[in-house]
Design a protein around this motif. Structure first.
Motif, PDB file in Angstrom:
ATOM      1  N   PRO A 144       0.782  -1.244   0.000  1.00 18.94           N
ATOM      2  CA  PRO A 144       0.000   0.000   0.000  1.00 18.94           C
ATOM      3  C   PRO A 144       0.807   1.284   0.000  1.00 18.94           C
ATOM      4  O   PRO A 144       0.256   2.353  -0.260  1.00 18.94           O
ATOM      5  N   LEU A 145       2.110   1.188   0.275  1.00 19.44           N
ATOM      6  CA  LEU A 145       2.947   2.389   0.282  1.00 19.44           C
ATOM      7  C   LEU A 145       3.832   2.502  -0.956  1.00 19.44           C
ATOM      8  O   LEU A 145       4.521   3.499  -1.126  1.00 19.44           O
ATOM      9  N   LEU A 150       6.673   4.340  -6.825  1.00 15.68           N
ATOM     10  CA  LEU A 150       6.569   3.583  -8.068  1.00 15.68           C
ATOM     11  C   LEU A 150       6.164   4.453  -9.251  1.00 15.68           C
ATOM     12  O   LEU A 150       6.593   4.209 -10.383  1.00 15.68           O
ATOM     13  N   SER A 151       5.382   5.472  -9.009  1.00 15.54           N
ATOM     14  CA  SER A 151       4.941   6.334 -10.100  1.00 15.54           C
ATOM     15  C   SER A 151       6.108   7.101 -10.720  1.00 15.54           C
ATOM     16  O   SER A 151       6.083   7.461 -11.899  1.00 15.54           O
ATOM     17  N   LYS A 172      -2.575   1.079  -4.909  1.00 19.82           N
ATOM     18  CA  LYS A 172      -3.065   2.454  -4.846  1.00 19.82           C
ATOM     19  C   LYS A 172      -2.453   3.350  -5.922  1.00 19.82           C
ATOM     20  O   LYS A 172      -2.279   4.556  -5.720  1.00 19.82           O
ATOM     21  N   LEU A 173      -2.132   2.779  -7.048  1.00 17.14           N
ATOM     22  CA  LEU A 173      -1.505   3.545  -8.128  1.00 17.14           C
ATOM     23  C   LEU A 173      -2.539   4.381  -8.874  1.00 17.14           C
ATOM     24  O   LEU A 173      -3.606   3.897  -9.232  1.00 17.14           O
ATOM     25  N   LYS A 174      -2.181   5.627  -9.124  1.00 17.04           N
ATOM     26  CA  LYS A 174      -3.004   6.491  -9.958  1.00 17.04           C
ATOM     27  C   LYS A 174      -2.411   6.611 -11.362  1.00 17.04           C
ATOM     28  O   LYS A 174      -3.127   6.823 -12.340  1.00 17.04           O
ATOM     29  N   VAL A 175      -1.089   6.477 -11.425  1.00 15.86           N
ATOM     30  CA  VAL A 175      -0.370   6.539 -12.703  1.00 15.86           C
ATOM     31  C   VAL A 175       0.543   5.321 -12.796  1.00 15.86           C
ATOM     32  O   VAL A 175       1.236   4.994 -11.825  1.00 15.86           O
ATOM     33  N   LEU A 195      -6.623   4.126 -11.026  1.00  9.60           N
ATOM     34  CA  LEU A 195      -5.951   4.816 -12.118  1.00  9.60           C
ATOM     35  C   LEU A 195      -6.769   6.022 -12.592  1.00  9.60           C
ATOM     36  O   LEU A 195      -8.000   5.976 -12.654  1.00  9.60           O
ATOM     37  N   THR A 196      -6.050   7.075 -12.927  1.00 10.32           N
ATOM     38  CA  THR A 196      -6.694   8.269 -13.482  1.00 10.32           C
ATOM     39  C   THR A 196      -6.507   8.363 -14.990  1.00 10.32           C
ATOM     40  O   THR A 196      -7.104   9.224 -15.639  1.00 10.32           O
ATOM     41  N   SER A 197      -5.669   7.486 -15.552  1.00  9.04           N
ATOM     42  CA  SER A 197      -5.454   7.465 -16.999  1.00  9.04           C
ATOM     43  C   SER A 197      -4.986   6.078 -17.419  1.00  9.04           C
ATOM     44  O   SER A 197      -4.478   5.300 -16.595  1.00  9.04           O
TER      45      SER A 197
END
Length: 348
Positions: A144-145, A150-151, A172-175, A195-197
């Motif tokens: 989770p951290l 990682l992004s 919990k990756l967004k990118v 993810l946002t994209s």
């Protein structure tokens, strides 16, 4: 009557003893081991240390190829943690408390093929992890951290590890991170990330990709923004898994403008394909040379063996010929003694 009562008492005593013994055996079978155990699996020698609540890896027998150290309390991997265990091919470190992996902590594992680091609290991944020459399966899910680093992952590219499976789900990756070219990747799990994209550019450098797990990862992504990626998946016959396909079957998605795949995307894909072809040729050449080398080695061994057999045969023939010649020259009776021998005897 007394004899019957005595027999019943004895039978009851024996029955209680058997019951007690059975309970004891069950307790033994259900009890967990207190130390690492060793056994063979798939013709490989392995050490099982799972579920022992250990805080560090103990001294293990040399030559192990499988190490199961899952469900323990390991927190840090240092440069000397796996020193002396270069034969490990399968390493399972899931369900620990690992937060720190030093840069050279895994460098000794040159034979490692599968690494499971799932369900830990890893803060950052070392670059050396992605340079392991035999690593094919990497599980990083459930950290989770990890999304904090990682992004913006900084690794040497191209990655030398011949990854075929990569699991970064539930992080919990967004990118999505930039891996560079992964020419041998087949299975990619990015499920359960907010993810946002979802850019097509991320997948074109995976020219052998067969399956992507997107379950519960694109719910926040605008439908029209994933149109190009879905088109790419369809064109390259990449199966993408979703928990719910209704959004892609909606009129809203159908009304999104269909974007053409750009020359840049095709160029990146072709570059990846070229790298894969070179790797395949190198493996083929190495296999050919190993075959030729093995054949030559076998021929030389056979040739040396043949020379040795011929030498032994010649030695045996020479000895037989010498023995025959000696038998012909030696006297068989007193009358056969040469005159020179008699003269010498008279002189003495």
């Amino acid at each position: 009557m007394f004899r019957i009562q005595e027999d019943l008492l004895l039978a009851t005593t024996l029955l209680c003893f058997v019951c007690a013994k059975e309970v004891t055996d069950l307790d033994v079978l259900s009890s967990k081991p207190s130390r690492c155990t060793y056994e063979y699996a798939y013709d490989m020698y392995g050490a099982h240390c799972g579920g022992l609540r250990l805080t560090k890896i103990p001294s293990l027998r040399s030559g192990i190829e499988i190490l199961d150290f899952s469900d323990n309390k390991l927190q840090e991997l240092h440069a000397d943690t796996f020193y002396g265990y270069s034969s490990i091919k399968y390493l399972y470190l899931a369900e620990n408390q690992i937060y720190l992996i030093e840069e050279n902590a895994l460098s000794y594992l040159t034979s490692l093929q599968t690494l499971d680091l799932s369900n830990n609290v890893i803060l950052e991944l070392p670059d050396s992890l992605f340079q392991l020459p035999s690593l094919r399966k990497l599980y990083l899910n459930g950290n989770p951290l990890l999304h904090l680093s990682l992004s913006n992952l900084q690794i040497t590219k191209p990655i030398k590890a011949p990854l075929e499976l990569l699991d970064i789900s539930e992080n919990k990756l967004k990118v999505l991170p930039d891996w560079g070219i992964l020419p041998q990747l087949l299975l990619y799990n990015i499920s359960h990330n907010p993810l946002t994209s979802l850019e097509a550019q991320h997948f074109v450098s995976m020219c052998r990709l067969q399956k992507v797990d997107l379950t519960e990862s694109i719910n926040k992504v605008t439908l029209c923004n994933i149109k190009l990626t879905v088109t790419w998946f369809q064109e390259k016959h990449i199966y993408f898994q979703l928990g719910d396909y209704s959004r892609l079957n909606s009129r809203e998605f159908d009304n999104c403008p269909r974007l053409e795949i750009s020359a840049d995307l095709n160029s990146t894909y072709q570059r990846c394909d070229s790298v894969y072809t070179k790797l395949k040729n190198v493996r083929g050449s190495r296999s050919t040379w190993l075959t030729i080398g093995g054949g030559l080695a076998g021929f030389l061994v056979g040739f040396v063996l043949l020379l040795y057999i011929m030498h032994r045969h010649n030695v045996a023939q020479t000895k037989r010929a010498a023995n025959k010649a000696l038998k012909k020259t030696l006297p068989t009776t007193v009358g056969d003694i040469p005159p020179t021998v008699g003269l010498l005897n008279n002189v003495s």
